[in-house]
Design a protein around this motif. Structure first.
Motif, short mmCIF file in Angstrom:
data_model
loop_
_atom_site.label_atom_id
_atom_site.label_comp_id
_atom_site.label_asym_id
_atom_site.label_seq_id
_atom_site.Cartn_x
_atom_site.Cartn_y
_atom_site.Cartn_z
N GLY A 1 0.22 -1.01 0.38
CA GLY A 1 -0.56 -0.08 -0.08
C GLY A 1 0.89 1.05 0.31
O GLY A 1 0.06 2.45 -0.47
N ILE A 2 2.46 1.16 0.34
CA ILE A 2 3.25 2.40 0.75
C ILE A 2 3.42 2.26 -0.93
O ILE A 2 3.54 4.08 -0.70
N HIS A 3 3.15 1.62 -1.54
CA HIS A 3 3.95 1.99 -2.89
C HIS A 3 3.40 1.48 -4.09
O HIS A 3 3.13 2.60 -5.57
N ALA A 4 1.90 1.70 -3.52
CA ALA A 4 0.85 1.78 -4.64
C ALA A 4 0.73 2.81 -6.01
O ALA A 4 0.98 2.70 -6.74
N CYS A 5 1.09 3.70 -5.64
CA CYS A 5 0.35 4.84 -6.04
C CYS A 5 1.44 5.59 -7.11
O CYS A 5 0.98 5.38 -8.23
N PRO A 6 2.68 5.70 -6.87
CA PRO A 6 3.84 5.66 -7.24
C PRO A 6 3.86 4.71 -8.27
O PRO A 6 3.96 5.13 -9.53
N LEU A 7 3.47 3.93 -8.53
CA LEU A 7 3.68 2.65 -9.56
C LEU A 7 2.69 2.67 -10.22
O LEU A 7 3.16 2.57 -11.55
N ALA A 8 1.47 3.22 -10.19
CA ALA A 8 0.10 2.95 -10.85
C ALA A 8 -0.09 4.62 -11.43
O ALA A 8 -0.03 4.68 -12.88
N SER A 9 1.04 5.86 -10.70
CA SER A 9 1.16 6.05 -11.72
C SER A 9 2.52 6.43 -13.17
O SER A 9 2.11 6.65 -14.22
N GLU A 10 3.22 5.61 -12.63
CA GLU A 10 3.94 5.75 -13.53
C GLU A 10 4.12 4.44 -14.25
O GLU A 10 4.22 5.39 -15.83
#
Length: 678
Positions: free
Chosen positions: A452-461
């Motif tokens: 959950g900590i890394h989900a947003c930056p991974l999805a955005s990239e």
């Protein structure tokens, strides 16, 4: 009835206990590297303290890293290899393909460590390419070869004869001779482990099986003994690399099928969460303390592959298509010789763990960076069972990363996250774009303690616009164990061109495979009427050296069905297909039955009473200057259906989810959280 699923990770061992009529129990305990079974027994003891009746345990399912770690850490037993005369060096010759083409100093890329030259012996025998015996087995040479290997101290022997996948008679007789002489030696026969063509690949997987067999056997026997001593009545079941579970006494026969056992549980759990939310196309990212395991689920089915990579070596074992990379919460950040920031693959694990654990860790890790960036509440880590020391994170990142690079501690922490996120993004591309799938059409499903900590930056990239966060993402791999099917898979070599395919020959081969699968299912006490049967064929163009697995239904138009299926698969994977003749290489039967009547978690989500909002905390995210204020929410108190805006942090006992600016989220009826880009 009580069901327990336990998944061992590099840092934590995840535990899920499902009791009939009671809320789901889930927690984590530190993994014990020296003896993983200690963590399992410790978890059972904790459940007993919490009131779980050991005598009521009807299912006990375990995902283990023992087989994988034995290879990664070179802790397998001394192994010997017996081959057809003239072929003992095939393990060393390998293939001409290399992973590193431009290194100044070339290192061997074949697993010679499994059976060095002194532990390889030849015997006189020969089977032709059509399966006919050309030279009878010289039994005296078998006795002599086995004697030399045992005198050299081997604990396991792999037997790999030429074309034994077409006629296993010589391998079986050699095994009988060795068992008569040395009953305590572990034996692996290529005709049983991997009955398929391509001599090098078959030799590698059989030797790996012999290498880890004593390790796996010893571990499972110790675990079974420990469970029996504390009164657990359930049969121990183990997750296999293909995503199905089987009894421990069955998996001990082919331990090589246990590679990626733990990650497979996470993929099955992700599949169930997606099905529950009505989302069929997912990319799961399981971020633990030591590694990240990435998989793709299409049409609610995990992608499978015919081989996998363990420790840098390709091993031909059917497995869930998981891309494991050395990037996790415990991954160590370091400066390379050129002054560049690197993260992993080395990990602090759980002993001593990240610096913030206060257990003697002296290296900066991804978790330490998360503390500095404000993502993790030091007093609520693992539900408050482990209080972190943020001052140690600041100190170690400053001394190890910030000062050498001449930047601030906050910039260094953000840099650590950017590097590890870039590595994970590339890993996602390997399971999606490389195989012809557009990740933008999928929903990202993060799991594990750090997902959950890394989900947003991974999805955005990656251009992904939706993220599905499971109800209990930190222990989803353990939950997936309880949702997996009991599965047995048996294959046989079946070299025949599609244009001259004999339906009768296919039926006869499948009847034999079905019979062997039924025997294995009988050991699990499975009702035969509840077994689902699927058939697969490994197919390639005539003259092609690699094949693709194609599912099929046994019917009159089988040849046409297989040809169309193969061409479609070839076009998806390689970008093209032709009308050239194709040939079957192997046939495979997969029998599976539901291990439990329930899905991953049938308990309906009911939020706890009280205010979900806990306050504000300043955090640092990429593409935003300085700190920003994020709202903090208690996951268990979030109401169903209400939409919240980021930036926000959602806290729960098993993980933390960071919602970056530009994203919103809402709670679905089953308790999962759906995040969408504004």
């Amino acid at each position: 009835m009580t069901e327990i699923g336990i998944d061992i990770g590099g840092t934590f061992t995840d535990v899920v206990c499902r009791e009939e009529g009671k809320p789901l129990r889930a927690f984590k305990v530190p993994s014990t590297r020296s003896d993983p079974s200690r963590a399992v027994l410790s978890a059972v003891a904790r459940l007993q303290e919490e009131g779980v009746r050991i005598s009521d345990i009807a299912r006990f399912v375990h995902g283990t890293t023992v087989a994988t770690n034995a290879v990664l850490e070179r802790k397998g037993f001394k192994t010997g290899l017996i081959t057809t005369a003239g072929f003992k060096d095939i393990l060393e010759i390998g293939r001409q393909m290399r992973q590193t083409m431009y290194a100044v100093v070339l290192e061997p890329e074949v697993p010679v460590f499994l059976a060095p030259g002194a532990f390889r012996q030849e015997v006189r025998e020969r089977v032709s390419a059509s399966g006919e015996i050309v030279i009878p087995l010289d039994e005296a040479s078998v006795r002599e070869a086995a004697s030399k290997l045992v005198e050299a101290g081997v604990k396991g022997i792999a037997i790999c004869f030429l074309f034994s996948f077409l006629n296993p008679q010589h391998e079986r007789r050699a095994a009988e001779i060795i068992r008569e002489l040395y009953p305590d030696i572990a034996l692996s026969l290529s005709s049983e482990v991997d009955p398929a063509f391509r001599e090098y690949e078959r030799t590698v997987v059989t030797t790996f099986d012999a290498y880890i067999k004593p390790v796996v056997d010893q571990y499972l026997r110790n675990l079974e003994k420990g469970l029996k001593e504390i009164g657990v009545p359930a049969q121990l079941q183990i997750m296999q690399s293909r995503g199905g579970i089987a009894a421990s006494d069955v998996v001990r026969q082919r331990p090589v099928r246990l590679f990626l056992s733990g990650p497979a549980g996470g993929v099955i759990g992700a599949q169930m969460v997606g099905k529950e939310a009505g989302i069929s196309d997912l990319i799961s990212v399981d971020i633990g303390g030591t590694s990240s395991d990435i998989a793709l689920i299409q049409a609610n089915k995990p992608l499978l592959r015919s081989d996998g990579n363990v420790g840098g070596y390709t091993i031909r074992v059917p497995m869930v298509d998981v891309n494991s990379i050395g990037s996790g919460g415990g991954s160590i950040a370091w400066i390379d010789a050129a002054g560049g920031l690197r993260v992993g693959p080395h990990s602090a694990g759980s002993e001593p763990g990240p610096a913030c654990y206060g257990r003697g860790g002296e290296e900066a890790t991804v978790t330490d960076a998360s503390i500095v960036l404000g993502y993790i509440d030091p007093k609520y880590f693992a539900g408050g069972t482990l209080e972190l020391k943020p001052e140690l994170s600041h100190q170690v990142i400053e001394s190890k990363i910030a000062k050498p690079l001449g930047i601030s501690v906050q910039e260094a922490a953000l840099g650590i996250h950017r590097v590890v996120n870039a590595q994970m993004t590339e890993g996602i591309r390997l399971v999606s774009i490389r195989q012809g799938f557009d990740p933008r059409k999928f929903t990202l499903l993060p799991l594990g303690g750090g997902g959950g900590i890394h989900a947003c930056p991974l999805a955005s990239e990656l251009g992904i616009s939706r993220i599905l966060v499971p109800r209990l993402p930190g222990v989803l791999a353990a939950s997936g164990l309880l949702s997996a099917y009991i599965e047995h898979e048996v294959s046989v070599a079946f070299p025949q061109e599609l244009r001259s395919l004999s339906i009768d020959a296919v039926k006869a081969a499948l009847e034999n495979l079905d019979s062997r699968c039924r025997e294995l299912m009988a050991k699990e006490s499975v009702d035969p009427t509840q077994v689902e049967i699927n058939y697969f064929a490994d197919i390639c163009y005539v003259g092609q050296s690699h094949y693709l697995e194609v599912p099929f239904v046994l019917q009159d138009d089988l040849a046409v069905q297989l040809e169309l299926g193969f061409r479609a698969a070839h076009a998806r994977v390689y970008g093209h297909s032709t009308a050239s003749p194709a040939s079957i290489i192997n046939l495979r039967a997969v029998h599976r039955a539901r291990g439990s009547k329930t899905e991953i978690d049938t308990e309906s989500y009911t939020p706890k009473a009280g205010e979900a909002f806990k306050g504000k905390r300043s955090i640092i995210v990429a593409n935003h200057s300085g700190r920003i204020e994020a709202s903090i929410y208690e996951r268990e108190r979030l109401p169903i259906g209400v939409t919240f805006e980021g930036p926000a942090i959602i806290e729960q006992a098993d993980t933390t989810t960071v919602v970056e600016p530009g994203w919103c989220f809402k709670v679905l009826p089953a308790g999962s959280i759906l995040m969408e880009r504004n």
